[in-house]
Design a protein around this motif. Structure first.
Motif, PDB file in Angstrom:
ATOM      1  N   SER A 199     -75.939-101.996 -40.646  1.00  0.00           N
ATOM      2  CA  SER A 199     -75.162-102.684 -39.615  1.00  0.00           C
ATOM      3  C   SER A 199     -75.796-104.035 -39.319  1.00  0.00           C
ATOM      4  O   SER A 199     -76.653-104.512 -40.049  1.00  0.00           O
ATOM      5  CB  SER A 199     -75.121-101.830 -38.346  1.00  0.00           C
ATOM      6  N   GLY A 200     -75.370-104.640 -38.203  1.00  0.00           N
ATOM      7  CA  GLY A 200     -75.989-105.871 -37.743  1.00  0.00           C
ATOM      8  C   GLY A 200     -75.834-107.043 -38.680  1.00  0.00           C
ATOM      9  O   GLY A 200     -76.706-107.910 -38.766  1.00  0.00           O
ATOM     10  N   GLY A 201     -74.752-107.083 -39.420  1.00  0.00           N
ATOM     11  CA  GLY A 201     -74.546-108.168 -40.370  1.00  0.00           C
ATOM     12  C   GLY A 201     -74.970-107.825 -41.772  1.00  0.00           C
ATOM     13  O   GLY A 201     -74.605-108.516 -42.724  1.00  0.00           O
ATOM     14  N   PHE A 202     -75.744-106.754 -41.918  1.00  0.00           N
ATOM     15  CA  PHE A 202     -76.177-106.345 -43.251  1.00  0.00           C
ATOM     16  C   PHE A 202     -74.971-105.997 -44.121  1.00  0.00           C
ATOM     17  O   PHE A 202     -74.935-106.312 -45.313  1.00  0.00           O
ATOM     18  CB  PHE A 202     -77.117-105.145 -43.141  1.00  0.00           C
ATOM     19  N   ASP A 203     -73.972-105.371 -43.497  1.00  0.00           N
ATOM     20  CA  ASP A 203     -72.819-104.918 -44.274  1.00  0.00           C
ATOM     21  C   ASP A 203     -71.944-106.067 -44.763  1.00  0.00           C
ATOM     22  O   ASP A 203     -71.060-105.879 -45.596  1.00  0.00           O
ATOM     23  CB  ASP A 203     -71.973-103.942 -43.445  1.00  0.00           C
ATOM     24  N   THR A 204     -72.210-107.280 -44.262  1.00  0.00           N
ATOM     25  CA  THR A 204     -71.442-108.441 -44.727  1.00  0.00           C
ATOM     26  C   THR A 204     -72.089-109.140 -45.904  1.00  0.00           C
ATOM     27  O   THR A 204     -71.503-110.071 -46.467  1.00  0.00           O
ATOM     28  CB  THR A 204     -71.271-109.443 -43.579  1.00  0.00           C
ATOM     29  N   LEU A 205     -73.306-108.732 -46.254  1.00  0.00           N
ATOM     30  CA  LEU A 205     -74.013-109.378 -47.360  1.00  0.00           C
ATOM     31  C   LEU A 205     -73.407-108.961 -48.693  1.00  0.00           C
ATOM     32  O   LEU A 205     -72.768-107.922 -48.815  1.00  0.00           O
ATOM     33  CB  LEU A 205     -75.502-108.999 -47.330  1.00  0.00           C
ATOM     34  N   SER A 206     -73.689-109.766 -49.719  1.00  0.00           N
ATOM     35  CA  SER A 206     -73.238-109.427 -51.057  1.00  0.00           C
ATOM     36  C   SER A 206     -73.983-108.199 -51.567  1.00  0.00           C
ATOM     37  O   SER A 206     -75.038-107.826 -51.033  1.00  0.00           O
ATOM     38  CB  SER A 206     -73.493-110.604 -52.006  1.00  0.00           C
ATOM     39  N   LEU A 207     -73.447-107.587 -52.600  1.00  0.00           N
ATOM     40  CA  LEU A 207     -74.066-106.394 -53.172  1.00  0.00           C
ATOM     41  C   LEU A 207     -75.498-106.672 -53.605  1.00  0.00           C
ATOM     42  O   LEU A 207     -76.407-105.869 -53.353  1.00  0.00           O
ATOM     43  CB  LEU A 207     -73.234-105.902 -54.366  1.00  0.00           C
TER      44      LEU A 207
END
Length: 926
Positions: A612-620
């Motif tokens: 969470s916390g923006g991590f899930d928006t990062l690329s693979l």
């Protein structure tokens, strides 16, 4: 000193011989056989002596104001217990070169005010020679001035200078015969021996040579020495770069280096212990003091020295690469030095030079308990028109790609005048714990009307300190950005820091992989100016989500005060003024304990674990890299798993994933470089014993009773130091051998462990490009350690890897670039690479344009390029195994490669043209 161009041959070459010894180059004459010496009370005075062949001195004679005219190839040997003394005597050869003087057996030699020229080696001293006294002599135009010679049974491998002071080593003009191709002119050569060159009572001077003192696995104690003009490569140089080495020991005191060679070094250490103190270095150089490849717990101490960087200089004042050690003993100390930067002009501005640079070049365990403290930087240097030049990229740079534990950067002072400094302190670290940047002062005298462009760009920068860092009582004023946190920083103790005039006082940046944050911990007592002025634009700035980086201001100001003037941004929605009592740091805070480094999970660590916390928006690929680093951190500090149920669940769920497997290899690689605790204790004990002996030796050296006049010297044997000096030198050499054995054990353990890591590396998955890249990086790094070199194929693979797009290839792309050799002068400086290979820049093939389609492929593929010419295309797997070679005819610009029989995996495709053109690319075969 002799005049430039003057030679003894030119002054005395036409004198008729009073005594002729030998009739041909093959003659061997014993001094006892010569009946024409005309000695009075053992003294031969004011004679011209022609030596043809070999003169064996086997009787006691003293020569005063004599001239030895040496035939080509002639030699003087001291045999038995002979004492050879000479005062104001000249030794030279008018055609070709002579061999020099060799002291053998139990002979002794003392030379006072003599000159020796035109010799292959002016003075060679074999093991077993009990004493050598040299005072105010001139060694000029010799290939080698002084070296230790052959070992004898029972010898102590010491060059026993009982008195060596006031000597000049020079090359005032070209030699009679040019040295052999590739030969390096050296004033003193120490090969596997211990020596103390202590110029008490008269400074020894070294000028105009490739090397002042060259060490091959030797032990040098030097004091009161001057290294002057045109030192071609280094004042003091330790070998190992050109040959296998067990390392040397250098201890220098009260030495002065005036280096005027932008490709040279004052002191160059390779796999060597260094203790440099109370020396002065000035001039133009590549690195003033350089220490490389300290992978066997070498101890490096550079303290109380003065550096003056002159115009057009480019390079670093102090460079230390890869200090590897374990335990509470400080193995790296760079303290109490003074750096002055003067008179640099805009027409010759440098950019990229550094004051202090501490780097590690591999993903390996590095120094525990290091200190870079109490150094002073006076940075001046406008041009003739008052326009500043870029002086330094970094005043202090500590840059590691692995952990760097218990490192303190404390009490340094930076005075920046009308010139430019990019970074005051830059600390880049991924996993280190217990690190501190405190009590530093960056103070710029504001010279510009436009404060948007101040002299100092960044005051203190912390990048990727994932385990947090203590920053206490720093004063930063006059910089564009005061203190910067960027990328992923763990919870930090940030207290009592003071911000003066600035554009942005505190800046928190979003990193390439993770959001910039300094955690959620308490921060107290930090102060900003309370009144707006033209030199104060922003108290702080956060790029990203401000709430993740909320900063507590606790300056004992009441709520609603004018603490935040209206033109100061951001406003109170970002800064939180609690208005409560300050929790000031101690004036000198206690250092973190090496046995118990402070390490915490950051907010973003928890965000990674939760997804969470923006991590899930990062690329693979960025998610994979972030997971790998967090798993590596949890492996290194198992106690962290118990601090958070989320972290523990993340660890257990991901250790068998791709990121987990790579994290395990990270951990194994780091453990491979870590020295066993028992062996580390033994190494530390050996180094402590050496330090104690050298302290005793200093006392002896400064109390040797040497006669003050030539007459007194002739009347009393000047070779009469305390007997304990020779005994200490013998003990130092034995400790050198002990250290060599310990280092050999370190290397043997390392090689054994790395072989196991290599096995684990070969089992890593390669289903994605970033997995293949990191696997390749591990393999190349291990190969470079084990063999000390990369073959042409490996270099091609490395070039391909470094040319990969990081957006697709992962962090291994940037990590791999540190393995590329750098060519920065002669000798080529091992500025990168695990074993530092000497190569020219052209030896690394940079890929051109080559297209492979389809890619990935499940069958045959086509290689095409307008740059193809007659040559060969080869196909290698990640281990470097050659699978296929196909000829490319002249005029063809595409080739079909058959894949029948090839297993699935990642392959490297290399084209090598007959003209030398090299193209590299990568193929994934499914």
């Amino acid at each position: 000193m002799p005049e430039t161009g003057a030679t003894l041959c030119g002054s005395y070459g036409n004198l008729p011989a009073d005594i002729t010894i030998g009739s041909s180059p093959l003659s061997v004459v014993f001094a006892s056989q010569v009946t024409t010496w005309g000695a009075v009370n053992g003294i031969v005075q004011n004679k011209t002596i022609r030596v043809n062949g070999t003169l064996n001195m086997n009787i006691f004679l003293t020569f005063v104001d004599c001239k030895f005219t040496m035939a080509p190839g002639s030699l003087i040997q001291l045999l038995g217990t002979t004492r050879f003394s000479a005062f104001d005597t000249k030794f030279f050869c008018c055609t070709y070169i002579w061999q020099g003087i060799i002291a053998k057996d139990n002979s002794t030699i003392d030379l006072w005010g003599c000159q020796i020229e035109d010799a292959t080696t002016a003075l060679t001293v074999d093991d077993g020679v009990p004493a050598v006294a040299l005072h105010a002599n001139i060694f000029n135009r010799n290939y080698v001035g002084i070296k230790n010679g052959a070992a004898v049974a029972g010898g102590n491998s010491t060059l026993d200078f009982s008195w060596v002071a006031g000597n000049f080593f020079d090359n005032t003009s070209a030699h009679n015969v040019a040295p052999p191709l590739g030969f390096q002119i050296t004033h003193i050569l120490l090969d596997k021996c211990a020596a103390s060159i202590f110029g008490w009572g008269g400074t020894n001077s070294f000028s105009n040579a490739h090397y002042g003192i060259y060490l091959k696995d030797a032990d040098l104690n030097i004091a009161f020495a001057f290294f002057g003009d045109q030192m071609g490569q280094a004042g003091i140089f330790t070998d190992g770069f050109y040959q296998p080495s067990t390392g040397s020991h250098i201890r220098a005191r009260f030495c002065y280096f005036d280096i005027n060679n932008e490709d040279g070094f004052a002191i160059y250490g390779y796999q060597s212990d260094m203790d440099i103190a109370e020396c002065e270095i000035t001039g133009r150089y590549l690195d003033a003091i350089a220490s490389f490849e300290n992978n066997s717990s070498e101890r490096v101490r550079i303290s109380d020295n003065r550096f003056t960087c002159l115009p057009q200089a480019y390079g670093n004042e102090i460079t230390v690469h890869r200090p590897i050690a374990v335990g509470p003993v400080r193995h790296l100390e760079i303290n109490d030095n003074r750096f002055n930067y003067e008179g640099l002009y805009s027409s010759s501005a440098i950019y990229g030079g550094r004051g202090i640079e501490v780097l590690t070049n591999v993903d390996a365990h590095v120094s525990d308990f290091a200190s870079v403290s109490r150094n002073i930087f006076n940075i001046e240097g406008p041009d003739a028109n008052g326009v500043p030049a870029f002086i330094l990229n970094d005043a202090i740079l500590i840059n590691t790609i692995a952990e760097f534990d218990n490192t303190t950067v404390n009490g340094n002072i930076f005075n920046v005048g009308n010139t430019l400094l990019d970074y005051g302190i830059r600390f880049n670290d991924q996993l280190g714990a217990g690190n501190e940047i405190s009590h530093n002062t960056i103070n710029e005298a504001l010279e510009f009307d436009n404060f948007n462009d101040p002299n100092t760009f960044f005051g203190i920068t912390v990048n990727n300190a994932t385990s947090g860092i203590r920053m206490c009582s720093n004063l930063v004023t006059g910089s564009k950005y005061g203190i910067i946190f960027e990328a992923n920083n763990g919870q930090s103790d940030f207290r009592s820091n003071s911000f003066g005039e600035h554009v942005v006082g505190l800046r928190i940046l979003k990193g390439a992989v993770v959001d910039g944050t300094i955690g959620d911990q308490e921060r107290h007592g930090n102060t900003w100016p309370t009144t707006a002025n033209p030199h104060l634009l922003y108290k702080g700035y956060c790029q990203g989500v401000a709430l993740l980086s909320e900063f507590i201001i606790e300056n004992q100001f009441p709520q609603g005060s004018a603490f935040f003037p209206t033109n100061i941004f951001p406003n109170v929605t970002w800064f939180k003024n609690e208005g409560s009592a300050s929790d000031w740091c101690l004036p000198t805070p206690p250092e973190f304990s090496p046995e118990n480094p402070v390490v915490r999970l950051s907010d973003y660590d928890n965000a990674i674990a939760e997804g969470s916390g923006g991590f899930d928006t990062l690329s693979l690929i960025m998610q994979w890299e972030a997971k790998r680093q967090l798993l590596d951190k949890l492996l290194r500090y198992p106690a962290l798993q118990a601090e958070s149920a989320t972290a523990n669940s993340f660890f257990n769920s991901n250790m068998n994933s791709s990121a987990g497997k790579f994290a395990q290899v990270d951990y194994q690689l780091r453990q491979a470089y870590q020295i066993a605790s028992g062996l580390q204790t033994a190494i530390d004990a050996t180094q402590d014993q050496r330090a104690q002996l050298l302290t005793t030796l200093d006392t002896i050296e400064t109390n040797i009773n040497v006669p003050s006049t030539v007459q007194a010297a002739m009347a009393a044997n000047p070779i009469s130091p305390a007997a304990t000096k020779s005994a200490i030198m013998a003990q130092l050499w034995q400790l050198h051998l002990d250290a060599a054995n310990q280092k050999a054990q370190v290397r043997q353990d390392l090689e054994s462990k790395l072989q196991a890591v290599l096995t684990a590396t070969n089992q890593l998955p390669t289903s994605t490009a970033f997995e293949a890249n990191r696997k390749l990086f591990y393999g190349l790094a291990i190969q470079l350690t084990l063999t000390g070199t990369l073959n042409e194929t490996d270099e091609g693979l490395l070039s391909t890897l470094t040319a990969e797009s990081q957006a697709e290839g992962g962090m291994a792309v940037s990590d791999a670039k540190i393995l590329l050799p750098l060519c920065q002068g002669a000798p080529a400086s091992p500025r990168s690479g695990i074993h530092a290979i000497q190569k020219s820049a052209s030896s690394i093939q940079i890929p051109g344009t080559m297209t492979i389609a389809p890619n990935p492929s499940d069958g045959n593929f086509v290689v095409s390029s307008p740059e193809l010419e007659q040559g060969n295309i080869t196909l290698y797997d990640l281990s470097g195994k050659l699978w296929q070679t196909q000829h490319v005819p002249k005029g063809v610009n595409f080739v079909t490669i058959q894949t029948e029989g090839l297993p699935s995996g990642v392959y490297f495709v290399r084209f090598q043209g007959e003209s030398g053109k090299a193209l590299n690319s990568k193929l994934i075969l499914q």
